[in-house]
Scaffold this motif. Structure first.
Motif, mmCIF file in Angstrom:
data_model
loop_
_atom_site.group_PDB
_atom_site.id
_atom_site.type_symbol
_atom_site.label_atom_id
_atom_site.label_comp_id
_atom_site.label_asym_id
_atom_site.label_seq_id
_atom_site.Cartn_x
_atom_site.Cartn_y
_atom_site.Cartn_z
ATOM 1 N N UNK A 13 38.816 9.870 -72.223
ATOM 2 C CA UNK A 13 38.761 10.983 -73.164
ATOM 3 C C UNK A 13 37.311 11.444 -73.272
ATOM 4 N N UNK A 14 37.080 12.737 -73.090
ATOM 5 C CA UNK A 14 35.729 13.294 -73.215
ATOM 6 C C UNK A 14 35.625 14.020 -74.553
ATOM 7 N N UNK A 15 34.558 13.716 -75.300
ATOM 8 C CA UNK A 15 34.319 14.335 -76.602
ATOM 9 C C UNK A 15 32.858 14.742 -76.715
ATOM 10 N N UNK A 16 32.550 15.467 -77.753
ATOM 11 C CA UNK A 16 31.159 15.865 -77.980
ATOM 12 C C UNK A 16 30.344 14.672 -78.460
ATOM 13 N N UNK A 17 29.173 14.553 -77.910
ATOM 14 C CA UNK A 17 28.279 13.467 -78.260
ATOM 15 C C UNK A 17 27.441 13.863 -79.472
ATOM 16 N N UNK A 18 27.114 12.892 -80.294
ATOM 17 C CA UNK A 18 26.285 13.181 -81.465
ATOM 18 C C UNK A 18 24.811 13.058 -81.111
ATOM 19 N N UNK A 30 30.279 15.620 -73.644
ATOM 20 C CA UNK A 30 29.466 14.772 -72.774
ATOM 21 C C UNK A 30 29.628 13.276 -73.045
ATOM 22 N N UNK A 31 30.306 12.901 -74.121
ATOM 23 C CA UNK A 31 30.559 11.485 -74.392
ATOM 24 C C UNK A 31 31.927 11.128 -73.813
ATOM 25 N N UNK A 32 32.001 10.021 -73.103
ATOM 26 C CA UNK A 32 33.260 9.601 -72.495
ATOM 27 C C UNK A 32 33.706 8.292 -73.135
ATOM 28 N N UNK A 33 34.966 8.270 -73.547
ATOM 29 C CA UNK A 33 35.569 7.060 -74.104
ATOM 30 C C UNK A 33 36.652 6.588 -73.141
ATOM 31 N N UNK A 65 44.243 -2.522 -78.128
ATOM 32 C CA UNK A 65 43.606 -1.504 -77.301
ATOM 33 C C UNK A 65 42.107 -1.763 -77.261
ATOM 34 N N UNK A 66 41.556 -1.828 -76.043
ATOM 35 C CA UNK A 66 40.112 -1.962 -75.866
ATOM 36 C C UNK A 66 39.531 -0.562 -75.789
ATOM 37 N N UNK A 67 38.466 -0.332 -76.555
ATOM 38 C CA UNK A 67 37.824 0.977 -76.590
ATOM 39 C C UNK A 67 36.347 0.820 -76.238
ATOM 40 N N UNK A 68 35.908 1.542 -75.207
ATOM 41 C CA UNK A 68 34.512 1.550 -74.800
ATOM 42 C C UNK A 68 34.048 2.996 -74.725
ATOM 43 N N UNK A 69 32.770 3.242 -75.000
ATOM 44 C CA UNK A 69 32.259 4.607 -74.936
ATOM 45 C C UNK A 69 30.839 4.629 -74.413
ATOM 46 N N UNK A 70 30.490 5.759 -73.819
ATOM 47 C CA UNK A 70 29.144 5.955 -73.314
ATOM 48 C C UNK A 70 28.699 7.358 -73.686
ATOM 49 N N UNK A 71 27.564 7.454 -74.375
ATOM 50 C CA UNK A 71 27.013 8.745 -74.759
ATOM 51 C C UNK A 71 25.520 8.793 -74.453
ATOM 52 N N UNK A 72 25.049 7.894 -73.616
ATOM 53 C CA UNK A 72 23.614 7.789 -73.356
ATOM 54 C C UNK A 72 23.056 8.889 -72.471
ATOM 55 N N UNK A 73 23.791 9.283 -71.428
ATOM 56 C CA UNK A 73 23.209 10.158 -70.422
ATOM 57 C C UNK A 73 23.486 11.640 -70.643
ATOM 58 N N UNK A 75 26.024 13.203 -69.788
ATOM 59 C CA UNK A 75 26.718 13.699 -68.595
ATOM 60 C C UNK A 75 27.983 12.884 -68.378
ATOM 61 N N UNK A 76 29.144 13.547 -68.264
ATOM 62 C CA UNK A 76 30.398 12.830 -68.016
ATOM 63 C C UNK A 76 30.343 12.099 -66.683
ATOM 64 N N UNK A 77 29.722 12.704 -65.686
ATOM 65 C CA UNK A 77 29.712 12.151 -64.340
ATOM 66 C C UNK A 77 28.879 10.881 -64.230
ATOM 67 N N UNK A 78 27.891 10.724 -65.066
ATOM 68 C CA UNK A 78 27.070 9.517 -65.047
ATOM 69 C C UNK A 78 27.737 8.432 -65.821
#
Length: 78
Positions: A13-18, A30-33, A65-73, A75-78
């Motif tokens: 799931x892609x959402x807006x990053x804070x 740009x944030x991917x969960x 359900x395991x939930x992980x997220x990345x909002x560091x870069x 960029x969805x592709x990174x």
């Protein structure tokens, strides 16, 4: 572990990053969960599931359900 089956069980799931980043970041998801249903997974054995439960207990919801997220870069592709 059946890696091919595991990859089909992931939900992205892609959402807006804070945080700061300018106008482009405010309009871009740009944030991917990543969500993974550990309890209903067919890709892992029971012993693998038990190990994950021990190691990632803070990341597993009451529904299993395991939930992980990345909002560091930003960029969805990174």
């Amino acid at each position: 572990m059946n890696t091919e089956l595991l990859l089909t069980e992931l939900t992205f799931k892609a959402t807006r990053s804070s945080g700061p980043g300018g106008q482009h970041v405010n309009k871009t998801a740009s944030k991917v969960e990543v969500f993974y249903d550990l309890e209903n997974s067919q890709a892992l054995s029971d012993s693998e599931k038990d190990r994950i439960r021990r190691k990632l207990s803070s990341r597993i919801s009451s529904d299993g359900i395991i939930s992980l997220q990345c909002a560091e870069t930003r960029s969805q592709h990174r």
